[in-house]
Design an enzyme around this catalytic site. Structure first.
Site, PDB file in Angstrom:
ATOM      1  N   LYS A  35      19.529 -35.677  37.505  1.00 51.48           N
ATOM      2  CA  LYS A  35      19.120 -34.437  38.177  1.00 51.48           C
ATOM      3  C   LYS A  35      20.333 -33.814  38.871  1.00 51.48           C
ATOM      4  CE  LYS A  35      17.697 -36.965  42.311  1.00 51.48           C
ATOM      5  NZ  LYS A  35      16.558 -37.590  42.985  1.00 51.48           N
ATOM      6  N   ARG A 130       6.213 -37.092  50.599  1.00 51.51           N
ATOM      7  CA  ARG A 130       6.756 -35.929  49.893  1.00 51.51           C
ATOM      8  C   ARG A 130       5.770 -35.595  48.782  1.00 51.51           C
ATOM      9  NH1 ARG A 130      13.080 -36.949  48.525  1.00 51.51           N
ATOM     10  NH2 ARG A 130      12.013 -37.907  46.774  1.00 51.51           N
ATOM     11  N   TYR A 254      42.915 -22.451  61.871  1.00 51.05           N
ATOM     12  CA  TYR A 254      42.044 -21.558  62.639  1.00 51.05           C
ATOM     13  C   TYR A 254      41.532 -22.265  63.892  1.00 51.05           C
ATOM     14  CZ  TYR A 254      41.670 -18.289  58.711  1.00 51.05           C
ATOM     15  OH  TYR A 254      41.935 -17.389  57.720  1.00 51.05           O
ATOM     16  N   MET A 302      38.952 -21.783  53.919  1.00 54.98           N
ATOM     17  CA  MET A 302      38.272 -21.500  52.644  1.00 54.98           C
ATOM     18  C   MET A 302      39.009 -22.111  51.462  1.00 54.98           C
ATOM     19  SD  MET A 302      37.339 -17.834  50.923  1.00 54.98           S
ATOM     20  CE  MET A 302      36.103 -17.327  52.097  1.00 54.98           C
TER      21      MET A 302
HETATM   22  C1  LIG Z   1      16.724 -38.971  42.871  1.00 51.87           C
HETATM   23  C2  LIG Z   1      15.667 -39.916  42.495  1.00 51.87           C
HETATM   24  C3  LIG Z   1      15.986 -41.222  42.097  1.00 51.87           C
HETATM   25  C4  LIG Z   1      17.397 -41.769  42.138  1.00 51.87           C
HETATM   26  O1  LIG Z   1      17.766 -42.025  43.481  1.00 51.87           O
HETATM   27  P1  LIG Z   1      19.141 -42.730  43.839  1.00 51.87           P
HETATM   28  O2  LIG Z   1      19.066 -43.013  45.284  1.00 51.87           O
HETATM   29  O3  LIG Z   1      20.226 -41.767  43.525  1.00 51.87           O
HETATM   30  O4  LIG Z   1      19.226 -43.948  42.987  1.00 51.87           O
HETATM   31  C5  LIG Z   1      14.957 -42.035  41.668  1.00 51.87           C
HETATM   32  N1  LIG Z   1      13.674 -41.594  41.650  1.00 51.87           N
HETATM   33  C6  LIG Z   1      13.337 -40.353  42.040  1.00 51.87           C
HETATM   34  C7  LIG Z   1      11.914 -39.935  42.011  1.00 51.87           C
HETATM   35  C8  LIG Z   1      14.311 -39.482  42.480  1.00 51.87           C
HETATM   36  O5  LIG Z   1      13.969 -38.254  42.869  1.00 51.87           O
END
Ligand SMILES: *Cc1c(COP(=O)(O)O)cnc(C)c1O
Length: 367
Positions: A35, A130, A254, A302
């Protein structure tokens, strides 16, 4: 010459980290979590190294299309399921497996017209609050799903809130076992922290590691990446484009937030917050110059930041600066987790934040 900043992805390290996961959970199939564009690495850049996984897990439909476009014919899991009914058409067309975490998603499936029944992962809310069905509602949701002609097979999943910390996994495991004891189907429980810290207790058909594949420790600072035998998969590096000699009392950047206490040399590196380096990195944040550990001084701007050159007397215009990852010159490693900790965040956020203007390369260096 282009601006010298470069983000390099290391396929050998990705392969090593995937193998590390396999060693921890020999009997489980592995979803490589890609992801957020493979945690900022770029799906296309990690694909070859991670295609040894059993499936790819992600949550953006466009990313799922990209994985299929790369030629992947195996499982792809949408971790959050579909966001609206018409997403189910893409699931049917691309053969995507998807999480089901709420009644509305079951309603949408029930109304979906398809010749291709779907594989779904029914998600339990194990206390993170969640996504997912409350434990007491799992049986009813399972029964409804299993009866749908649109559904080929129902698997079960949950996600740990505390696999990386002292609260641990016991309460979530107990809730899951109790709620699903009599339900058939494959199970998927563990994220990275559970894979490394609780492999025995969270054993299941599928594991879902993300950050460990990218060489981040899931429980830094309790354990660092070296403790878990993980290798960095991303190096953000640039060069010095300026050097300044300061007298005692001179300030840097800065807001004049850093004042030299004695004569010193500083280098000016071509990286700033517009590249995704955190603006709130304080003086003292670690950085490598020519492979030698030193520190950021003054405010990050920046396009530039300043580094203390006192520990690196040989540094000059053009010297290599590594913000995190591995020095191509010396092989020295600066763990992204240490940089993140100094900035009050986690390695995940830094990886995901590398800005679009930064050029990428794919190359193994010194690993
Ligand atoms: C992001 C995610 C993972 C992986 O989590 P990590 O901590 O990066 O291993 C696993 N399961 C779900 C549902 C996630 O959203």
């Amino acid at each position: 010459m282009p601006r010298p900043i470069l983000c390099t992805i290391h396929p050998g390290a990705l392969r090593h980290n995937l193998e590390r996961v396999r060693r921890a959970v020999r009997e489980s199939r592995v979803w490589a979590v890609v992801k957020a564009n493979a945690y900022g690495h770029g799906i296309e850049r990690v694909y070859d190294a991670l295609r040894g996984a059993d499936g790819f897990a992600l949550l953006d439909l466009a990313e799922a299309e990209r994985v299929r476009a790369l030629g992947w014919r195996g499982p792809i899991l949408l971790l959050e399921g579909v966001f609206e009914p018409r997403d189910l058409e893409l699931c049917s067309r691309l053969g995507l497996w998807h999480a089901v975490h709420c009644d509305e998603q079951i309603d949408w499936l029930a109304a979906h017209k398809t010749q291709q029944p779907h594989r779904v992962f029914l998600k339990m809310n194990s206390g993170m609050n969640r996504l997912g069905f409350a434990p007491a509602r799992m049986r009813a949701a399972w029964t409804r799903l299993a009866a749908l002609p649109q559904v080929e097979e129902v698997s079960l999943m949950m996600h740990f809130s505390d696999a990386d910390g002292p609260r641990g996994i016991d309460a979530a495991m107990a809730a899951f076992d109790e709620a699903t004891r009599e339900l058939p189907g494959e199970r998927s429980l563990a994220n990275s922290a559970a894979v490394l810290r609780h492999a025995e207790a969270t054993r299941a058909d599928w594991v879902r590691p993300g950050i460990v594949l990218y060489g981040g420790s899931p429980d830094h600072p309790e354990h660092d990446a070296a403790h878990w035998q993980l290798q960095p998969t991303m190096t953000l590096a640039t060069r010095l484009i300026g050097v300044q000699a300061l007298d005692a009392g001179d300030t840097v950047g800065y807001g004049s937030r850093f004042t030299a206490e004695a004569p010193m040399r500083i280098g000016v590196a071509a990286v700033g917050y517009a590249d995704g380096y955190p603006r709130h990195a304080p003086t003292g944040t670690p950085v490598l110059v020519n492979g030698v550990r030193t520190r950021v001084v003054g405010r990050v701007s920046m396009d530039m930041l300043a580094v203390d050159l006192d520990p690196v007397p040989g540094a000059a215009l053009g010297s290599e600066v590594v913000l995190w990852g591995r020095s191509a010159g010396t092989g020295a490693v600066l763990p992204i987790d240490e940089v993140a900790q100094s900035c009050g965040t986690i390695g995940y956020e830094l990886m995901c934040a590398v800005a679009p203007r930064v050029p990428f390369a794919v190359e193994d260096n010194g690993g």
